[in-house]
Design a protein around this motif. Sequence first.
Motif, PDB file in Angstrom:
ATOM      1  N   GLN A 113       2.087   2.795 -12.919  1.00 21.85           N
ATOM      2  CA  GLN A 113       1.405   2.706 -11.489  1.00 21.85           C
ATOM      3  C   GLN A 113       2.318   3.346 -10.661  1.00 21.85           C
ATOM      4  N   LEU A 114       3.552   3.030 -10.458  1.00 21.08           N
ATOM      5  CA  LEU A 114       4.364   3.827  -9.432  1.00 21.08           C
ATOM      6  C   LEU A 114       4.635   5.151  -9.677  1.00 21.08           C
ATOM      7  N   ALA A 115       4.742   5.744 -10.901  1.00 21.11           N
ATOM      8  CA  ALA A 115       4.527   7.251 -10.886  1.00 21.11           C
ATOM      9  C   ALA A 115       3.434   7.658 -10.300  1.00 21.11           C
ATOM     10  N   ALA A 116       2.228   7.258 -10.735  1.00 18.83           N
ATOM     11  CA  ALA A 116       0.950   7.581 -10.127  1.00 18.83           C
ATOM     12  C   ALA A 116       0.909   7.587  -8.820  1.00 18.83           C
ATOM     13  N   ARG A 117       1.118   6.428  -8.166  1.00 15.86           N
ATOM     14  CA  ARG A 117       1.405   6.236  -6.682  1.00 15.86           C
ATOM     15  C   ARG A 117       2.142   7.226  -6.032  1.00 15.86           C
ATOM     16  N   GLY A 118       3.399   7.509  -6.602  1.00 20.87           N
ATOM     17  CA  GLY A 118       4.195   8.510  -6.044  1.00 20.87           C
ATOM     18  C   GLY A 118       3.904   9.601  -6.232  1.00 20.87           C
ATOM     19  N   GLU A 119       2.984  10.175  -7.247  1.00 21.03           N
ATOM     20  CA  GLU A 119       2.467  11.465  -7.422  1.00 21.03           C
ATOM     21  C   GLU A 119       1.347  11.748  -6.318  1.00 21.03           C
ATOM     22  N   ALA A 120       0.742  10.884  -6.084  1.00 16.40           N
ATOM     23  CA  ALA A 120      -0.330  10.673  -5.116  1.00 16.40           C
ATOM     24  C   ALA A 120      -0.124  10.932  -3.565  1.00 16.40           C
ATOM     25  N   ARG A 149      19.267  -8.782   0.237  1.00 12.74           N
ATOM     26  CA  ARG A 149      18.802  -7.704   0.568  1.00 12.74           C
ATOM     27  C   ARG A 149      17.500  -7.160   0.134  1.00 12.74           C
ATOM     28  N   THR A 150      16.787  -6.695   1.040  1.00 12.29           N
ATOM     29  CA  THR A 150      15.360  -6.328   0.809  1.00 12.29           C
ATOM     30  C   THR A 150      15.115  -4.952   0.922  1.00 12.29           C
ATOM     31  N   LEU A 151      14.860  -4.198   0.113  1.00  9.18           N
ATOM     32  CA  LEU A 151      14.944  -2.715  -0.045  1.00  9.18           C
ATOM     33  C   LEU A 151      13.388  -2.145  -0.007  1.00  9.18           C
ATOM     34  N   ALA A 152      12.815  -1.358   0.890  1.00  6.21           N
ATOM     35  CA  ALA A 152      11.638  -0.573   0.863  1.00  6.21           C
ATOM     36  C   ALA A 152      11.616   0.485   0.311  1.00  6.21           C
ATOM     37  N   VAL A 153      10.987   0.875  -0.732  1.00  3.61           N
ATOM     38  CA  VAL A 153      11.068   2.194  -1.311  1.00  3.61           C
ATOM     39  C   VAL A 153       9.807   2.726  -0.993  1.00  3.61           C
ATOM     40  N   PRO A 154       9.477   3.849  -0.282  1.00  2.93           N
ATOM     41  CA  PRO A 154       8.125   4.196  -0.232  1.00  2.93           C
ATOM     42  C   PRO A 154       7.928   5.293  -1.402  1.00  2.93           C
ATOM     43  N   TYR A 155       6.451   5.278  -1.806  1.00  3.23           N
ATOM     44  CA  TYR A 155       6.024   5.740  -3.014  1.00  3.23           C
ATOM     45  C   TYR A 155       6.128   7.236  -2.900  1.00  3.23           C
ATOM     46  N   GLY A 156       5.964   8.011  -1.870  1.00  2.07           N
ATOM     47  CA  GLY A 156       6.142   9.100  -1.642  1.00  2.07           C
ATOM     48  C   GLY A 156       7.768   9.908  -1.709  1.00  2.07           C
ATOM     49  N   ARG A 157       8.525   8.935  -1.728  1.00  2.48           N
ATOM     50  CA  ARG A 157       9.904   9.340  -1.988  1.00  2.48           C
ATOM     51  C   ARG A 157      10.470   9.151  -3.245  1.00  2.48           C
ATOM     52  N   ASP A 210       0.836  -1.376  -0.054  1.00  2.00           N
ATOM     53  CA  ASP A 210      -0.076   0.114  -0.016  1.00  2.00           C
ATOM     54  C   ASP A 210       0.926   1.062   0.117  1.00  2.00           C
ATOM     55  N   ASP A 211       1.914   1.265   0.748  1.00  2.00           N
ATOM     56  CA  ASP A 211       2.886   2.526   1.002  1.00  2.00           C
ATOM     57  C   ASP A 211       4.149   2.431   0.299  1.00  2.00           C
ATOM     58  N   ASP A 212       4.627   1.136  -0.109  1.00  2.00           N
ATOM     59  CA  ASP A 212       6.024   1.203  -0.654  1.00  2.00           C
ATOM     60  C   ASP A 212       6.054   0.080  -1.481  1.00  2.00           C
ATOM     61  N   LEU A 213       7.195  -0.122  -2.296  1.00  2.00           N
ATOM     62  CA  LEU A 213       7.690  -1.068  -3.044  1.00  2.00           C
ATOM     63  C   LEU A 213       8.690  -1.672  -2.569  1.00  2.00           C
ATOM     64  N   LEU A 214       8.577  -3.250  -2.331  1.00  2.00           N
ATOM     65  CA  LEU A 214       9.878  -3.988  -1.827  1.00  2.00           C
ATOM     66  C   LEU A 214      10.392  -4.595  -3.165  1.00  2.00           C
ATOM     67  N   VAL A 215      11.860  -4.365  -2.837  1.00  2.00           N
ATOM     68  CA  VAL A 215      12.618  -5.221  -4.073  1.00  2.00           C
ATOM     69  C   VAL A 215      13.681  -6.042  -3.306  1.00  2.00           C
ATOM     70  N   ARG A 216      13.698  -7.019  -3.810  1.00  2.00           N
ATOM     71  CA  ARG A 216      14.708  -8.152  -3.187  1.00  2.00           C
ATOM     72  C   ARG A 216      15.793  -8.848  -4.096  1.00  2.00           C
ATOM     73  N   GLY A 217      16.785  -9.147  -3.509  1.00  2.00           N
ATOM     74  CA  GLY A 217      17.703 -10.020  -4.234  1.00  2.00           C
ATOM     75  C   GLY A 217      19.130 -10.694  -3.585  1.00  2.00           C
ATOM     76  N   GLY A 218      19.737 -11.274  -4.073  1.00  2.00           N
ATOM     77  CA  GLY A 218      20.885 -11.832  -3.652  1.00  2.00           C
ATOM     78  C   GLY A 218      20.859 -13.158  -3.250  1.00  2.00           C
ATOM     79  N   ILE A 219      21.666 -13.938  -3.265  1.00  2.00           N
ATOM     80  CA  ILE A 219      21.932 -15.379  -2.711  1.00  2.00           C
ATOM     81  C   ILE A 219      22.771 -15.346  -1.327  1.00  2.00           C
TER      82      ILE A 219
END
Length: 170
Positions: A158-165, A103-111, A90-99
């Motif tokens: 979708q991310l651009a719209a959520r970020g603007e909102a 790493r799990t990175l949370a990027v808030p839409y508002g940022r 709802d408030d952020d996008l999670l990105v993960r990677g690595g063996i």
Amino acid sequence: MRTEAIDPPGISWQRVSPKYITVRLVEWAIANLAAVLILSLPLVLVLLGWWEWPPLWLAITVPAVTLVLALWRLALIPRQVRAIGYAERDDDLLVRGGIFFQRTLAVPYGRMQYVDIAVGPVERGLGLCTLKLHTAAPGTNALIPGLPSAEGARLREQLAARGEARLAGL
């Protein structure tokens, strides 16, 4: 892949396309072929008798070790691609990677400042793209490689719209 230490509970990860393995294999082949050829040059010159140094054992060892490391990295590529994922919350996008180093990175839409799509020649041929998320903090710039082009375009919009909102609500 499930890792309790870094995965938030209840997250369903979206995986990148398995075609991304091909992109990584092409990158691997180009980089490692060049490295092994360059590091084998002293061996060729020693075998032809044009150089007396390095000793033969060293001239053989350096490209051999490089080749073994390259083959080990080759074996890891499919596993590395399967470890890449993202999840929209709802408030952020999670990105993960690595063996090994996960790493799990949370990027808030508002940022998010802007969302970018990049496509290289191999990705273009396979119908893939890389989504780049840019924020004001350099440590939170995130990449999601290996997305199908349609999914990348949908996610960008979708991310651009959520970020603007979210930004408008500040």
